[in-house]
Design an enzyme around this catalytic site. Structure first.
Site, mmCIF file in Angstrom:
data_model
loop_
_atom_site.group_PDB
_atom_site.id
_atom_site.type_symbol
_atom_site.label_atom_id
_atom_site.label_comp_id
_atom_site.label_asym_id
_atom_site.label_seq_id
_atom_site.Cartn_x
_atom_site.Cartn_y
_atom_site.Cartn_z
ATOM 1 C CE LYS A 285 -3.108 2.704 3.045
ATOM 2 N NZ LYS A 285 -3.976 2.727 4.232
ATOM 3 C CG ASP A 290 -5.421 8.058 4.372
ATOM 4 O OD1 ASP A 290 -6.341 8.638 3.766
ATOM 5 O OD2 ASP A 290 -5.599 7.051 5.097
ATOM 6 C CE LYS A 297 -6.455 9.033 7.755
ATOM 7 N NZ LYS A 297 -6.996 7.934 8.556
ATOM 8 N NE ARG A 371 -10.595 -1.183 4.240
ATOM 9 C CZ ARG A 371 -11.176 -1.258 5.434
ATOM 10 N NH1 ARG A 371 -12.322 -1.904 5.583
ATOM 11 N NH2 ARG A 371 -10.625 -0.689 6.478
HETATM 12 N N1 BES Z 1 -4.121 4.843 6.844
HETATM 13 C C1 BES Z 1 -5.221 4.546 7.677
HETATM 14 C C2 BES Z 1 -4.891 3.578 8.815
HETATM 15 C C3 BES Z 1 -3.882 4.011 9.831
HETATM 16 C C4 BES Z 1 -4.290 4.431 11.068
HETATM 17 C C5 BES Z 1 -2.537 3.917 9.590
HETATM 18 C C6 BES Z 1 -3.378 4.776 12.025
HETATM 19 C C7 BES Z 1 -1.619 4.277 10.532
HETATM 20 C C8 BES Z 1 -2.036 4.688 11.768
HETATM 21 C C9 BES Z 1 -6.355 3.926 6.854
HETATM 22 O O1 BES Z 1 -6.419 4.302 5.540
HETATM 23 C C10 BES Z 1 -7.637 4.335 7.498
HETATM 24 O O2 BES Z 1 -7.859 5.502 7.599
HETATM 25 N N2 BES Z 1 -8.408 3.371 7.948
HETATM 26 C C11 BES Z 1 -9.632 3.641 8.608
HETATM 27 C C12 BES Z 1 -10.645 2.617 8.150
HETATM 28 C C13 BES Z 1 -12.049 2.911 8.596
HETATM 29 C C14 BES Z 1 -12.579 4.124 7.887
HETATM 30 C C15 BES Z 1 -12.897 1.711 8.289
HETATM 31 C C16 BES Z 1 -9.409 3.519 10.117
HETATM 32 O O3 BES Z 1 -8.644 2.654 10.531
HETATM 33 O O4 BES Z 1 -9.957 4.319 10.844
HETATM 34 ZN ZN ZN Z 2 -4.597 4.887 4.657
HETATM 35 ZN ZN ZN Z 3 -7.527 6.082 5.194
#
Ligand code: BES
Ligand code: ZN
Ligand code: ZN
Length: 518
Positions: A285, A290, A297, A371
């Site tokens: 990935k 992000d 976020k 994903r």
């Molecule tokens: N890049 C993030 C996950 C992440 C979180 C990486 C903390 C490193 C540290 C990922 O893309 C994400 O935002 N995932 C979401 C998924 C949710 C929306 C289902 C998450 O984990 O909150």
């Molecule tokens: Zn991410």
């Molecule tokens: Zn994300």
């Protein structure tokens, strides 16, 4: 760092700093610590005897004690480095101990360090058998090289505190053992360089390391080590019908990069590749930043999302080491890199996209973008002929909640492949914890209107929902998924390593690939 292996008595080492390891040989829970040096040099043992007798130094892991002008030694300083309890000593402690030696030297401005290869009586023969000298010397060099890195390249007034030379000292008389030590040493240099390469990529800010730049760096690395690399962008994504990957990329002005690195093992004259030989697919990935996209976020900590490409970084680093260590197995690295941004053109919650595999996905949350890019990356790797897949991704915050920052979340659909990876991790010293992805969890990603949705129906088991989503795209292909969200970045420094990018998973993925070598 300039590194060399020297065959001599540690006492004769003319160095600004001689580091020697110590373990606590006290037996029993309540016993006072009893440090013992891992050296066969009597002169070194004598030089430290007095201070060790005071009980001030306990030999805990990473603890250091510095002596100036040690009597009877040629070295200017003697650094005693704790490795913890003798009975639990493993190769990993030696890796950390070597790191602690280098990191102790740095603030002192000491430029050259000599480390005495652990040799000794303080450990039982039985225990020593679990610590083969190839792995010991490899870990020692890895630890020292990883410790050398500090992430201050963007500071205008940085002080150069680099340790420029490392020598490993051994008094080993057996020729074959010396060769083993040298072999481990050489491997360690390659592995550490690869991991440091990954760490440098992960450290880069999002404005520097765009998907295009990641592609450039991967291509430059591949050219250097002599493997094939192709970097594609939007047109190729469209041609391949990578609707999930393209959807994530469409909100950014930065074009995506699909990076394909191919390592082919060299065949001897007249040799042909064995029918049915495995082809490994390493899928990473590579979200260079992000924001969460339209499902944006919060501002708190968002700056850290520059490391959302750590999975890609791990695969690029692993390919570097694979190219240099040359296992007899074909390996293809596939990196899906994009920037996840909110914009007039961005994909939205509620959108339905069609992945390369033909499956349709209801996008419920644009922040679950990793994903989506991996769905197309995994499927694409299969079309390139990969028979075994591994992916690494900073995929979910839920994995960080579940496992914290010490263990990487591991998922697999195949027991044999999982076992092979677990064996590889024993050599690498990295920690993984398996979580389930059995079909009964599939319910979580059911959609009303498409083949699946990109988030779980609720918050629970978020790391598992993400893995279940990926599983839809690997099908029957044996696969390991590594959720490195909690381990890719260290907020705090340790005595053996600076805070910042960890380069986690590079060593294990490399070792896993090597385990398929014909
Ligand atoms: N890049 C993030 C996950 C992440 C979180 C990486 C903390 C490193 C540290 C990922 O893309 C994400 O935002 N995932 C979401 C998924 C949710 C929306 C289902 C998450 O984990 O909150
Ligand atoms: Zn991410
Ligand atoms: Zn994300």
């Amino acid at each position: 760092m300039e590194t060399k292996l020297l065959i001599q008595d540690a006492a004769a080492s003319q160095t600004p700093m001689l580091a020697v390891f110590a373990v606590d040989i006290a037996v029993g829970k309540d016993a006072e610590p009893l440090p013992a040096l891992l050296t066969t040099s009597d002169a070194v043992t004598n030089a430290a005897a007095k201070v060790l007798a005071t009980g001030e130094f306990k030999a805990t892991l990473g603890e250091t004690l510095l002596l100036h002008a040690p009597g009877g030694l040629k070295a200017e300083r003697l650094l005693v480095v704790g490795l913890g309890k003798a009975e639990t000593l493993s190769v990993d402690e030696v890796r950390k101990g070597a790191g602690a030696a280098v990191r102790a030297a740095k603030p002192l401005g000491v430029r050259e360090v000599a480390i005495a290869f652990p040799e000794d009586h303080a450990l039982s023969d039985e225990h020593l058998e679990t610590l083969p000298c190839t792995l010991l010397s490899r870990a020692l060099v890895e630890g020292a090289e990883l410790a050398e890195s500090d992430w201050d390249t963007y500071r205008s007034e940085r002080k150069d505190r680099s340790v420029r030379a490392l020598s490993v000292i051994t008094n080993e008389s057996e020729k074959s053992t010396r060769a083993e030590i040298q072999g481990g040493f050489d491997t360690g240099l390659i592995v550490a360089a690869a991991q440091n390469f990954t760490r440098t990529l992960v450290n880069e800010p999002g404005n520097v390391l765009t998907p295009t730049e990641l592609g450039r760096r991967a291509a430059a690395m591949c050219a250097e080590v002599g493997i094939k690399c192709e970097v594609h962008s939007t047109a190729k994504l469209d041609e391949l019908k990578m609707g999930a990957f393209a959807a994530v990329a469409q909100g950014s002005n930065e074009p995506p990069a699909l990076i394909v690195m191919t390592y082919e093992p060299q065949l001897k004259k007249g040799e042909t590749a064995a029918e049915g030989a495995p082809v490994l697919g390493l899928v990473g990935k590579g979200i260079t930043f992000d924001t969460g996209g339209i499902s944006i976020k919060g501002a708190d900590g968002m700056e850290k999302m520059k490391y959302d490409m750590a999975g890609a970084g791990a695969m690029i680093g692993a390919m570097r080491a694979i190219a240099q260590l040359k296992p007899k197995v074909k390996v293809i690295g596939v990196v899906c890199s994009a920037e996840n941004m909110p914009d007039g053109k961005a994909f939205k919650p509620g959108d339905v996209v069609t992945a390369m595999s033909g499956k349709t996905i209801e996008v419920v949350n644009t922040d679950a973008e990793g994903r989506l890019v991996l769905a197309d990356g995994l499927h694409y790797a299969k079309t390139l002929g990969c028979t075994h897949l591994i992916d690494a991704a900073t995929l979910t915050g839920a994995c960080v909640v579940a496992l914290g920052t010490l263990n990487v979340g591991l998922f697999s659909n195949d027991e044999a492949t999982w076992q092979k990876f677990t064996d590889a991790a024993k050599i690498s010293g990295e920690k993984f914890w398996r979580l389930p992805c059995t079909d009964d969890y599939k319910e979580q990603i059911k959609s009303q209107i498409a083949d699946m949705r990109n988030t779980g129906a609720n918050r629970w088991g978020g790391a598992i929902s993400a893995a279940m989503f990926l599983k839809e795209f690997v099908g029957d292909t044996p696969w390991v998924h590594l959720d490195i969200a909690g381990c890719a970045w260290n907020d705090e420094s340790k005595p053996w390593i600076a805070n910042g990018p960890s380069g986690v998973a590079v060593r294990s993925i490399l070792e896993w690939a090597r385990s398929y070598s014909a």
